[in-house]
Write a protein that holds these residues in place. Structure first.
Motif, PDB file in Angstrom:
ATOM      1  N   GLY A 135       0.772  -1.099  -0.011  1.00  0.00           N
ATOM      2  CA  GLY A 135      -0.065   0.045  -0.095  1.00  0.00           C
ATOM      3  C   GLY A 135       0.947   1.315  -0.037  1.00  0.00           C
ATOM      4  O   GLY A 135       2.067   1.238   0.310  1.00  0.00           O
ATOM      5  N   ASP A 136       0.410   2.493  -0.279  1.00  0.00           N
ATOM      6  CA  ASP A 136       0.935   3.590  -0.487  1.00  0.00           C
ATOM      7  C   ASP A 136       1.468   3.954   0.984  1.00  0.00           C
ATOM      8  O   ASP A 136       2.518   4.508   1.226  1.00  0.00           O
ATOM      9  N   GLY A 137       0.524   3.645   1.897  1.00  0.00           N
ATOM     10  CA  GLY A 137       0.807   3.995   3.375  1.00  0.00           C
ATOM     11  C   GLY A 137       1.828   3.279   3.733  1.00  0.00           C
ATOM     12  O   GLY A 137       2.928   3.652   4.768  1.00  0.00           O
ATOM     13  N   ALA A 138       2.074   1.868   3.500  1.00  0.00           N
ATOM     14  CA  ALA A 138       3.167   1.054   3.878  1.00  0.00           C
ATOM     15  C   ALA A 138       4.178   1.348   3.312  1.00  0.00           C
ATOM     16  O   ALA A 138       5.445   1.094   4.000  1.00  0.00           O
ATOM     17  N   ASN A 143      -1.014   2.374  -5.317  1.00  0.00           N
ATOM     18  CA  ASN A 143      -1.058   3.694  -4.567  1.00  0.00           C
ATOM     19  C   ASN A 143      -2.668   4.243  -4.932  1.00  0.00           C
ATOM     20  O   ASN A 143      -3.049   4.698  -5.951  1.00  0.00           O
ATOM     21  N   ASN A 144      -3.597   3.934  -3.905  1.00  0.00           N
ATOM     22  CA  ASN A 144      -4.775   4.125  -4.055  1.00  0.00           C
ATOM     23  C   ASN A 144      -5.270   5.381  -3.654  1.00  0.00           C
ATOM     24  O   ASN A 144      -6.552   5.830  -3.256  1.00  0.00           O
ATOM     25  N   GLN A 145      -4.484   6.224  -3.327  1.00  0.00           N
ATOM     26  CA  GLN A 145      -4.493   7.534  -3.015  1.00  0.00           C
ATOM     27  C   GLN A 145      -4.565   7.731  -1.531  1.00  0.00           C
ATOM     28  O   GLN A 145      -4.277   9.159  -0.849  1.00  0.00           O
ATOM     29  N   TRP A 146      -4.727   6.931  -0.668  1.00  0.00           N
ATOM     30  CA  TRP A 146      -5.164   7.036   0.689  1.00  0.00           C
ATOM     31  C   TRP A 146      -4.488   5.752   1.681  1.00  0.00           C
ATOM     32  O   TRP A 146      -4.867   4.770   1.174  1.00  0.00           O
ATOM     33  N   GLY A 147      -4.057   6.218   2.821  1.00  0.00           N
ATOM     34  CA  GLY A 147      -3.775   5.403   3.872  1.00  0.00           C
ATOM     35  C   GLY A 147      -4.650   5.711   5.104  1.00  0.00           C
ATOM     36  O   GLY A 147      -4.597   6.511   5.774  1.00  0.00           O
ATOM     37  N   MET A 148      -5.772   4.804   5.263  1.00  0.00           N
ATOM     38  CA  MET A 148      -6.835   5.182   5.920  1.00  0.00           C
ATOM     39  C   MET A 148      -7.202   6.420   5.456  1.00  0.00           C
ATOM     40  O   MET A 148      -7.516   6.551   4.306  1.00  0.00           O
TER      41      MET A 148
HETATM   42 MG   LIG Z   1      -3.658   3.107   0.233  1.00  0.00          MG
END
Ligand SMILES: [Mg+2]
Ligand SMILES: Cc1ncc(C[n+]2csc(CCOP(=O)(O)OP(=O)(O)O)c2C)c(N)n1
Length: 365
Positions: free
Chosen positions: A189-192, A218-223
């Motif tokens: 994930g992008d946040g990871a 990269n789905n634009q959000w981490g939570m």
């Molecule tokens: Mg994400």
């Protein structure tokens, strides 16, 4: 971009595992012989197959969401809706023996790797037919025989494990003289991407030239945190200090994503080490089922659905390139919905694990 016979076979066979009742193509002409003229490596039949796979993921998770509302599914549940092209494209270019590992947002990848609908939905509903006997739930899908290595709830935990799987593949090639040159698709994930162990994994993967594709979703959000608020610089360039080539790719377009995966797998299978792909994608639903989603507007989400939806885009491509019509897709959708309803019925009526299973499958003291 020629595809190997093994890849073609992979693309042609796996629907049977996931959607056993998928109808034969009703489009005109000889589907298997028709190749897309748009430099795409896929035949019409293969593209229809991957369209159906993505639609199955979508309808399956929509059903999971409604079962959640009915409290048939409880606990964590992270939906992949909107991101289907990434998992489908990765699987489409893979060959037998390639490994897949991902985060907790794992239902769709599990399905496309060949877990049955009953195994995944049964796990979500806590039934004995689930892949973890109904004792793991949404984040704990795992099936080594399908080369699907989870399903990991700890953010970024799957990244060093993915490097380890690639180490094993390289060992089998170099030391045990296996010739299949398998790669590991490690989804992040992008946040990871801001976790330290990611960079430790990059270092070792580059140093030892491990055949691993780091797939940043990269789905634009981490939570509820947007990528620009959490990450400095470009994610696709984060392998550069280690000499890992990287690309940013439209992950909402199956064909574009598949072409990028093809470049990445060719690099890895040639023994050149890891490759990094940042897939620009979008999560339509909340982070989990309890996300009030106050960090974005409905209009933002609707605009992406309208302009970039991966299933609609592949449908449009099929209609324009092969003269397919709307009715053919509606028929496929009806078949998939019926199949998903059948799976949901099985997953809500199957027995729950007996009390005797309470202390099995746990690490003994
Ligand atoms: Mg994400
Ligand atoms: C080590 C760790 N820290 C925090 C969390 C809580 N957490 C769960 S999901 C998540 C966001 C991850 O976002 P991203 O990597 O972008 O993946 P996405 O949910 O978008 O697929 C966080 C912080 C966790 N599970 N593990």
């Amino acid at each position: 971009m020629p595809r190997t016979q093994q890849q073609a076979a992979n693309g042609a066979n796996s629907s049977l595992k996931v959607i056993p009742t998928m109808p034969k193509s009703s489009s005109k002409g000889t589907a298997a012989a028709a190749t897309s003229p748009a430099n795409a490596p896929f035949t019409q039949a293969e593209l229809q197959h991957w369209h159906q796979q993505m639609l199955f993921m979508r309808r399956f998770e929509e059903k999971a969401a409604s079962l959640y509302q009915q409290k048939e599914i409880q606990g964590f549940c992270h939906l992949y809706i909107g991101q289907e092209a990434v998992a489908a494209a990765a699987k489409a270019v893979s060959i037998e023996g390639d490994d897949f590992i991902t985060s907790y947002r794992c239902h769709a990848l599990a399905l496309v790797c060949g877990l049955t609908g009953e195994e995944v939905m049964g796990e979500l509903t806590g039934r004995q037919i689930g892949i973890s006997k109904g004792k793991g739930g949404s984040m704990h899908m795992f099936e080594p025989s399908k080369h699907f290595w989870g399903g990991h709830g700890i953010v970024a935990a799957q990244v060093p494990l993915g490097a380890g799987l690639a180490f094993a593949a390289k060992y089998r090639n170099d030391v045990m003289s296996q010739l299949n040159k398998n790669v590991t698709f490690t989804f992040i994930g992008d946040g990871a991407m801001n976790a330290g162990q990611v960079f430790e994994s990059f270092n070792m993967a580059a140093l030892w030239k491990l055949p691993v594709i780091f797939v940043i979703e990269n789905n634009q959000w981490g939570m509820g945190t947007s990528v620009p608020r959490a990450a400095a610089g470009n994610l696709w360039q984060r392998g550069e200090p280690f000499g890992i080539p990287g690309e940013k790719v439209d992950g909402m377009d199956f064909l574009t994503a598949a072409e990028a995966f093809q470049r990445a797998t060719a690099h890895c299978r040639a023994g050149k080490g890891p490759y990094l792909l940042e897939m620009d994608t979008y999560r339509y639903r909340g982070h989990s089922m309890s996300d009030p989603a106050k960090y974005r507007t409905r209009e933002d989400v609707d605009a992406v659905k309208e302009q970039r939806d991966p299933i609609a885009r592949l449908q449009k491509h099929l209609m324009q390139t092969f003269s397919m019509n709307e009715a053919e897709f509606e028929q496929v959708d009806d078949t998939i919905k019926a199949e998903v309803n059948r799976i949901a019925e099985a997953a809500t009526t199957a027995p729950r694990p007996p009390a005797s299973e309470l202390f099995t499958d746990v690490v003994p003291e």
